[in-house]
Design a protein around this motif. Structure first.
Motif, short mmCIF file in Angstrom:
data_model
loop_
_atom_site.label_atom_id
_atom_site.label_comp_id
_atom_site.label_asym_id
_atom_site.label_seq_id
_atom_site.Cartn_x
_atom_site.Cartn_y
_atom_site.Cartn_z
N LEU A 190 33.25 -17.98 9.56
CA LEU A 190 32.45 -18.55 8.48
C LEU A 190 31.03 -18.00 8.53
O LEU A 190 30.49 -17.58 7.51
CB LEU A 190 32.43 -20.07 8.58
N ILE A 191 30.44 -18.00 9.72
CA ILE A 191 29.08 -17.49 9.87
C ILE A 191 29.00 -16.04 9.42
O ILE A 191 28.12 -15.64 8.66
CB ILE A 191 28.61 -17.62 11.33
N GLN A 192 29.94 -15.24 9.88
CA GLN A 192 29.93 -13.82 9.55
C GLN A 192 30.04 -13.58 8.04
O GLN A 192 29.48 -12.63 7.51
CB GLN A 192 31.07 -13.11 10.29
N SER A 193 30.74 -14.49 7.34
CA SER A 193 30.87 -14.32 5.89
C SER A 193 29.54 -14.49 5.17
O SER A 193 29.34 -13.97 4.07
CB SER A 193 31.89 -15.32 5.33
N TYR A 194 28.61 -15.21 5.79
CA TYR A 194 27.27 -15.38 5.22
C TYR A 194 26.33 -14.24 5.63
O TYR A 194 25.24 -14.11 5.10
CB TYR A 194 26.67 -16.72 5.64
N PHE A 195 26.74 -13.47 6.61
CA PHE A 195 25.89 -12.39 7.11
C PHE A 195 26.55 -11.02 6.94
O PHE A 195 26.15 -10.06 7.57
CB PHE A 195 25.56 -12.61 8.58
N ILE A 196 27.54 -10.94 6.07
CA ILE A 196 28.24 -9.70 5.85
C ILE A 196 27.28 -8.65 5.27
O ILE A 196 26.52 -8.94 4.35
CB ILE A 196 29.46 -9.92 4.93
N GLN A 197 27.27 -7.49 5.88
CA GLN A 197 26.38 -6.39 5.50
C GLN A 197 24.91 -6.81 5.54
O GLN A 197 24.09 -6.35 4.74
CB GLN A 197 26.75 -5.84 4.12
N LYS A 198 24.58 -7.67 6.47
CA LYS A 198 23.19 -8.11 6.61
C LYS A 198 22.32 -6.97 7.14
O LYS A 198 22.82 -6.05 7.79
CB LYS A 198 23.11 -9.29 7.58
N PRO A 199 21.00 -7.01 6.85
CA PRO A 199 20.09 -6.06 7.49
C PRO A 199 20.16 -6.19 9.01
O PRO A 199 20.39 -7.29 9.53
CB PRO A 199 18.72 -6.49 6.95
N TYR A 200 19.96 -5.11 9.71
CA TYR A 200 20.17 -5.09 11.17
C TYR A 200 19.29 -6.07 11.92
O TYR A 200 19.65 -6.57 12.99
CB TYR A 200 19.93 -3.67 11.70
N TYR A 201 18.09 -6.37 11.38
CA TYR A 201 17.14 -7.23 12.09
C TYR A 201 17.40 -8.72 11.88
O TYR A 201 16.73 -9.56 12.48
CB TYR A 201 15.70 -6.90 11.65
N ILE A 202 18.35 -9.06 11.05
CA ILE A 202 18.65 -10.47 10.76
C ILE A 202 19.52 -11.04 11.87
O ILE A 202 20.54 -10.47 12.24
CB ILE A 202 19.38 -10.61 9.41
N ASP A 203 19.10 -12.21 12.40
CA ASP A 203 19.87 -12.87 13.45
C ASP A 203 20.67 -14.01 12.83
O ASP A 203 20.38 -14.48 11.73
CB ASP A 203 18.90 -13.42 14.52
N TYR A 204 21.67 -14.49 13.57
CA TYR A 204 22.56 -15.51 13.02
C TYR A 204 21.96 -16.90 12.97
O TYR A 204 22.60 -17.83 12.50
CB TYR A 204 23.86 -15.52 13.82
N SER A 205 20.74 -17.07 13.43
CA SER A 205 20.10 -18.37 13.31
C SER A 205 19.10 -18.40 12.16
O SER A 205 18.32 -19.34 12.04
CB SER A 205 19.40 -18.74 14.63
N PHE A 206 19.13 -17.39 11.31
CA PHE A 206 18.23 -17.35 10.15
C PHE A 206 18.70 -18.30 9.05
O PHE A 206 19.90 -18.56 8.91
CB PHE A 206 18.18 -15.93 9.58
N PHE A 207 17.74 -18.80 8.26
CA PHE A 207 18.09 -19.50 7.04
C PHE A 207 18.54 -18.48 5.99
O PHE A 207 18.02 -17.36 5.95
CB PHE A 207 16.88 -20.27 6.48
N ILE A 208 19.49 -18.89 5.16
CA ILE A 208 19.97 -18.05 4.07
C ILE A 208 19.72 -18.80 2.77
O ILE A 208 20.08 -19.97 2.63
CB ILE A 208 21.48 -17.76 4.20
N LEU A 209 19.08 -18.13 1.80
CA LEU A 209 18.84 -18.73 0.50
C LEU A 209 19.99 -18.34 -0.43
O LEU A 209 20.28 -17.16 -0.63
CB LEU A 209 17.51 -18.24 -0.08
N VAL A 210 20.63 -19.36 -1.01
CA VAL A 210 21.80 -19.16 -1.87
C VAL A 210 21.48 -19.69 -3.26
O VAL A 210 20.99 -20.82 -3.39
CB VAL A 210 23.04 -19.88 -1.30
N ASP A 211 21.76 -18.88 -4.29
CA ASP A 211 21.41 -19.30 -5.64
C ASP A 211 22.53 -20.11 -6.30
O ASP A 211 23.56 -20.39 -5.69
CB ASP A 211 20.98 -18.10 -6.49
N ALA A 212 22.33 -20.46 -7.56
CA ALA A 212 23.26 -21.34 -8.27
C ALA A 212 24.65 -20.73 -8.43
O ALA A 212 25.64 -21.44 -8.51
CB ALA A 212 22.69 -21.71 -9.63
N LYS A 213 24.72 -19.41 -8.47
CA LYS A 213 26.01 -18.72 -8.59
C LYS A 213 26.58 -18.37 -7.22
O LYS A 213 27.56 -17.65 -7.12
CB LYS A 213 25.85 -17.47 -9.46
N ARG A 214 25.94 -18.86 -6.18
CA ARG A 214 26.37 -18.70 -4.79
C ARG A 214 26.28 -17.26 -4.31
O ARG A 214 27.06 -16.80 -3.49
CB ARG A 214 27.77 -19.26 -4.58
N HIS A 215 25.24 -16.56 -4.80
CA HIS A 215 24.89 -15.25 -4.28
C HIS A 215 23.85 -15.43 -3.18
O HIS A 215 23.00 -16.33 -3.25
CB HIS A 215 24.30 -14.35 -5.37
#
Length: 217
Positions: free
Chosen positions: A150-175
């Motif tokens: 589940l976690i990886q699905s939110y960080f798929i193709q993430k920038p290399y410097y992003i860690d898994y404890s970062f907040f993710i901003l998700v818009d109304a269309k779930r992008h």
């Protein structure tokens, strides 16, 4: 009678005036990126990656999936509490700072904290209980066996410097529209600004759609 005429005029003019202000404001000068895989359908038309917005809400064996409704969570900031970080409270220092000293600035933003479930119990709830006192901080859960996926699905193709404890901003269309290091106040400030930016763009789009419907009638 004059007051009623003025009121009617305002009702008619205000939507157009509001749209004009939005159109000429800074919301058009900044475009937040879309993260994750993209599929180009045709020139100028792209399918952007969407995330799963269904999580387990209760803490017992009868836990059921709950979808984050766009009426309640048109946009949200989500963070996953990984096992190896769950005792490191400093990883949410930025959020703690705002909740304790600048709460008014973030009380309109839904913060979703997702923790792993094992045998119907959250594996990281005790350390975070104090956060639940804030009405805009919501706890959800996911089964331990598939938590990493589940976690990886939110960080798929993430920038290399992003860690898994970062907040993710998700818009109304779930992008996915942004990543923010929850340890730093400056990153929470950026999250707040970009959340507000997206909300303004959403309101502008709704206004455009309403005006188009009125014109078609």
């Amino acid at each position: 009678m004059k007051n009623k005429k003025w009121l009617l005029l305002l009702i008619i003019v205000f939507p157009s005036l509001f749209w004009l202000i939005l159109e000429t404001s800074t919301i058009n000068s900044k475009r937040l990126p879309f993260y994750g895989p993209k599929q180009v359908i045709q020139k100028g038309d792209t399918n952007f990656y969407t995330v799963n917005d269904k999580f387990y809400k209760t803490l017992d064996s009868t836990a059921s999936l709950t979808q984050l409704q766009t009426t309640d969570f048109p946009l949200y900031a989500i963070v996953f509490i990984n096992d190896k970080y769950r005792s490191d409270s400093y990883r949410l220092t930025g959020l703690w700072e705002y909740l304790n000293y600048k709460k008014a600035k973030i009380e309109h933003i839904p913060f979703i904290l997702v923790t792993p479930l094992k045998d119907g119990k959250s594996q990281a709830y005790d350390e975070l209980k104090k956060l639940s006192a804030s009405e805009n901080v919501h706890f959800y859960h996911w089964h331990k066996s598939s938590y990493d996926s589940l976690i990886q699905s939110y960080f798929i193709q993430k920038p290399y410097y992003i860690d898994y404890s970062f907040f993710i901003l998700v818009d109304a269309k779930r992008h996915i529209r942004g990543y923010y290091d929850a340890r730093y106040v400056s990153e929470l400030k950026r999250l707040i600004e970009e959340y507000q930016h997206l909300r303004l763009k959403e309101e502008k789009q709704k206004l455009i759609e309403v005006n188009e419907i009125k014109r078609n009638h």
